[in-house]
Design a protein around this motif. Structure first.
Motif, PDB file in Angstrom:
ATOM      1  N   CYS A  50       0.823  -1.220   0.000  1.00 29.19           N
ATOM      2  CA  CYS A  50       0.000   0.000   0.000  1.00 29.19           C
ATOM      3  C   CYS A  50       0.853   1.265   0.000  1.00 29.19           C
ATOM      4  O   CYS A  50       1.984   1.289   0.495  1.00 29.19           O
ATOM      5  N   HIS A 106      -2.361  -5.001   3.471  1.00 25.22           N
ATOM      6  CA  HIS A 106      -1.967  -4.806   4.874  1.00 25.22           C
ATOM      7  C   HIS A 106      -3.173  -4.551   5.755  1.00 25.22           C
ATOM      8  O   HIS A 106      -4.263  -4.223   5.287  1.00 25.22           O
ATOM      9  N   CYS A 130      -5.881  -0.947   6.959  1.00 24.40           N
ATOM     10  CA  CYS A 130      -5.734  -0.123   5.778  1.00 24.40           C
ATOM     11  C   CYS A 130      -6.967   0.775   5.597  1.00 24.40           C
ATOM     12  O   CYS A 130      -8.089   0.259   5.481  1.00 24.40           O
TER      13      CYS A 130
HETATM   14 ZN   LIG Z   1      -3.484   0.866   3.037  1.00 25.50          ZN
END
Ligand SMILES: [Zn+2]
Length: 252
Positions: A50, A106, A130
């Motif tokens: 991410c 994540h 996230c």
């Molecule tokens: Zn994220």
């Protein structure tokens, strides 16, 4: 027991095979050297994780011993850099070296055990992690995702929403919808990485693919990793070896 040990124990209530990300890098380096004679400097690293700043803050130091990283990922680690991204770094490998692709969605787990939030640097209230996955899940649960709607202004987020929408009943039936949504996105990432990898030409001896769930702890705790697959393809023979059993066997 240190704070870090306690935090790892909390993470393992949800991800029993998780280790610190520092340890997972050490283990993988040892394994790749023992099995293929590869040193980190012979490996070009691409990560598909991410864009969240906590990922950079908690990036494992030893990963920088590899060449890179090349950034494939956008929101929640989906490889938005696409074929052009894969092709670019695949040409940058030292002779007889390897391409190493680490891909993971994540999820945050804070010290107090709450899932989907962490304490960030300088803040006194937890925030979502996230955040993109949480927002997409909230929209799914509210029935607000329109099939096929991917707006150019929010392309990455809308792509994640469509991935969740396709698995709506599975997520709704799960005991922990955010964890399940993270699994769903992880599976979509794996499938897309494999599709991109199959259509890429490499100046390398090996293609190593490592898929994981990346678990962010609070900002002072670092991150943890649950490895879901680790495989190496010899690009001369096309043979792929499953390295996961050896990864889990500390004596390997
Ligand atoms: Zn994220």
């Amino acid at each position: 027991m240190t704070d870090a040990d306690r935090h790892l124990a909390t993470v393992r209530q949800h991800y029993p095979d998780a280790v610190t990300t520092v340890e997972t890098v050490d283990r993988q380096f040892d394994l790749l050297h023992a099995r293929y004679g590869l040193r980190p400097a012979q490996i070009v690293l691409a990560d598909s994780i991410c864009a969240d700043d906590v990922i950079s803050i908690e990036y494992p130091e030893r990963a920088y011993e590899m060449v890179g990283p090349f950034k494939l990922g956008g929101l929640n680690g989906f490889p938005f850099a696409g074929l052009t991204g894969m092709g670019a770094f695949a040409a940058h490998v030292p002779d007889e070296g390897a391409v190493y692709v680490y891909h993971a969605p994540h999820i945050g787990i804070s010290k107090d055990g709450s899932v989907g939030t962490i304490m960030r640097l300088g803040q006194h209230k937890p925030s979502g992690c996230c955040g993109a996955c949480r927002a997409a899940l909230a929209k799914l649960q509210a029935g607000q995702i329109t099939p096929g709607e991917v707006d150019e202004l929010d392309y990455q987020q809308h792509t994640l929403e469509q991935i969740l929408l396709a698995q709506g009943p599975r997520i709704a039936a799960a005991a922990h919808p955010l964890k399940e949504a993270t699994e769903v996105i992880g599976e979509a990432i794996t499938a897309r990485i494999d599709l991109l990898a199959a259509r890429t030409t490499y100046n390398a001896r090996y293609l190593i693919r490592v898929g994981a769930i990346l678990i962010n702890g609070d900002h002072d705790m670092g991150s943890f990793t649950s490895i879901r697959r680790m495989c190496a393809t010899d690009l001369r023979t096309g043979v792929t070896e499953d390295l996961l059993p050896a990864y889990h066997d500390r004596s390997a």
